[in-house]
Design an enzyme around this catalytic site. Structure first.
Site, PDB file in Angstrom:
ATOM      1  CG  ASN A 101      -1.723   1.252   1.365  1.00  0.00           C
ATOM      2  OD1 ASN A 101      -1.818   2.032   0.408  1.00  0.00           O
ATOM      3  ND2 ASN A 101      -2.327   1.466   2.527  1.00  0.00           N
ATOM      4  CD1 TRP A 102       4.131   1.395  -2.550  1.00  0.00           C
ATOM      5  CD2 TRP A 102       3.965   2.283  -4.606  1.00  0.00           C
ATOM      6  NE1 TRP A 102       5.075   0.792  -3.359  1.00  0.00           N
ATOM      7  CE2 TRP A 102       4.991   1.322  -4.625  1.00  0.00           C
ATOM      8  CE3 TRP A 102       3.678   2.972  -5.789  1.00  0.00           C
ATOM      9  CZ2 TRP A 102       5.734   1.031  -5.764  1.00  0.00           C
ATOM     10  CZ3 TRP A 102       4.414   2.685  -6.933  1.00  0.00           C
ATOM     11  CH2 TRP A 102       5.439   1.725  -6.915  1.00  0.00           C
ATOM     12  CE  LYS A 103       0.061   3.458   4.794  1.00  0.00           C
ATOM     13  NZ  LYS A 103      -0.186   3.626   6.190  1.00  0.00           N
ATOM     14  CG  HIS A 111      -6.026   1.916   4.809  1.00  0.00           C
ATOM     15  ND1 HIS A 111      -5.648   2.855   5.731  1.00  0.00           N
ATOM     16  CD2 HIS A 111      -4.998   1.046   4.690  1.00  0.00           C
ATOM     17  CE1 HIS A 111      -4.413   2.562   6.156  1.00  0.00           C
ATOM     18  NE2 HIS A 111      -3.996   1.470   5.534  1.00  0.00           N
ATOM     19  CD  GLU A 148      -3.262   5.560   6.511  1.00  0.00           C
ATOM     20  OE1 GLU A 148      -3.167   5.644   5.280  1.00  0.00           O
ATOM     21  OE2 GLU A 148      -2.361   5.076   7.228  1.00  0.00           O
ATOM     22  CD  GLU A 151      -3.904  -2.612   7.101  1.00  0.00           C
ATOM     23  OE1 GLU A 151      -2.814  -2.924   6.642  1.00  0.00           O
ATOM     24  OE2 GLU A 151      -4.427  -1.500   6.906  1.00  0.00           O
ATOM     25  N   GLY A 166       1.820   2.171  10.596  1.00  0.00           N
ATOM     26  CA  GLY A 166       2.754   3.275  10.420  1.00  0.00           C
ATOM     27  C   GLY A 166       3.412   3.732  11.713  1.00  0.00           C
ATOM     28  CB  SER A 195       4.635  -1.861  11.955  1.00  0.00           C
ATOM     29  OG  SER A 195       4.171  -0.529  12.119  1.00  0.00           O
ATOM     30  N   GLY A 240       2.578  -1.263   4.286  1.00  0.00           N
ATOM     31  CA  GLY A 240       2.681   0.160   3.980  1.00  0.00           C
ATOM     32  C   GLY A 240       4.132   0.564   3.779  1.00  0.00           C
ATOM     33  N   GLY A 241       4.738   1.074   4.840  1.00  0.00           N
ATOM     34  CA  GLY A 241       6.098   1.633   4.766  1.00  0.00           C
ATOM     35  C   GLY A 241       7.109   0.740   4.068  1.00  0.00           C
TER      36      GLY A 241
HETATM   37  C1  PEP Z   1      -1.089   0.060   5.843  1.00  0.00           C
HETATM   38  O1  PEP Z   1      -1.150   1.250   5.638  1.00  0.00           O
HETATM   39  O2  PEP Z   1      -1.939  -0.694   5.359  1.00  0.00           O
HETATM   40  C2  PEP Z   1       0.028  -0.445   6.652  1.00  0.00           C
HETATM   41  C3  PEP Z   1      -0.018  -1.673   7.083  1.00  0.00           C
HETATM   42  O3  PEP Z   1       1.051   0.442   6.907  1.00  0.00           O
HETATM   43  P1  PEP Z   1       2.443   0.120   7.646  1.00  0.00           P
HETATM   44  O4  PEP Z   1       2.943  -1.202   7.105  1.00  0.00           O
HETATM   45  O5  PEP Z   1       3.332   1.250   7.303  1.00  0.00           O
HETATM   46  O6  PEP Z   1       2.142   0.014   9.097  1.00  0.00           O
END
Ligand code: PEP
Length: 261
Positions: free
Chosen positions: A13-15, A99, A101, A171, A177, A217, A238-239
């Site tokens: 997920n590049w956001k 998501h 967010e 999640e 994040g 994470s 994500g990251g």
């Molecule tokens: C996400 O945004 O779906 C996510 C899991 O982010 P991160 O891996 O950065 O926690």
């Protein structure tokens, strides 16, 4: 629960990161580092404007194109929205829906998540439906009832066949994040519970065939332990999906995991 009934998936997920001009270089680096052996499906969910460049860069590879949202409407006067037909037209295979967010910053409700998921399934595209509790809910012992509510709401009015085509991503909001990963046991507890909710609401066959991801994470260091759990079929990343080396290592962790099964 036997993992052979379902597909492993590692989805990035590049956001709101990465430029269209950066997609090609990223994909070349990822292709060079990811294992040739296909132990899981791989997708990158990119911002809408990056998707065409990503599609071009991934052409002919095993990396599938994903979006981070879709409109619940088919077409027309919905300024700023993107329809499922538009996403399908450029070759989209996955759409992240609900998501945290989007729920937090854009007021997305469980009803909207359900409507978007149904639209996505109707187009033959896989929804990656996100559910998760806040830190406050976890501390008050409300994690499992909250997750059950979100899962049941997201899957409302779906046939068993449609549920089997969904991917559910657990999640925990407090782990997204933040660098704070749920322990493998915490993640497994909730993923197993989600499978139980699907079993109760639909059937054992549908429960054992539905892909459930963990997200929050996940990184190159902790992926193997998380992916080794019986009910965690992959990850929403994500990251770490912004770094080709780390993302490739997470993909490789599914190969080691399936080799150990
Ligand atoms: C996400 O945004 O779906 C996510 C899991 O982010 P991160 O891996 O950065 O926690």
């Amino acid at each position: 629960m036997n993992k052979k009934y379902r597909k492993a998936l590692i989805a990035g997920n590049w956001k709101m990161n990465m430029l269209p001009s950066e997609a090609k270089g990223f994909v070349e680096a990822l292709k060079a580092e990811m294992p040739k052996q296909k132990s899981c499906d791989v997708a990158i969910c990119a911002p809408f404007v990056v998707m065409p460049a990503l599609m071009k860069a991934t052409g002919g590879s095993r990396i599938a194109l994903g979006a981070q949202d879709v409109s619940a409407h088919d077409k027309g006067a919905y300024t700023g929205e993107v329809s499922i037909a538009q996403l399908k037209d450029i070759g989209t295979k996955y759409v992240i829906i609900g998501h945290s967010e989007r729920r937090q910053y854009h007021g997305e409700t469980d009803e909207l998540v359900n409507a978007k998921s149904l639209k996505t399934l109707d187009a033959g595209i896989t929804p990656i439906i996100c559910v998760g509790e806040s830190l406050d809910q976890r501390e008050r012992g409300l994690t499992l009832p909250h997750i059950e509510y979100q899962v049941r709401a997201a899957l409302t009015a779906m046939s068993e066949e449609q549920v089997r085509r969904c991917v559910i991503a657990y999640e925990p909001i407090w782990a997204i994040g933040t660098g704070k990963t749920a322990t493998a046991d915490q993640a497994e507890e909730v993923c197993e519970y989600i499978r139980g909710v699907i079993r109760k609401a639909f059937s054992a066959r549908t429960a054992r065939s539905t892909t459930i991801l963990y997200g929050g994470s996940m990184n190159a260091g902790n992926a193997m332990e998380l992916l080794g759990k019986a009910d965690i079929d992959g990850g929403l990343i994500g990251g770490a999906s912004l770094k080709p080396t780390d993302f490739a290592k997470i993909i490789a962790a599914t190969a080691q995991e399936s080799a150990h099964e």
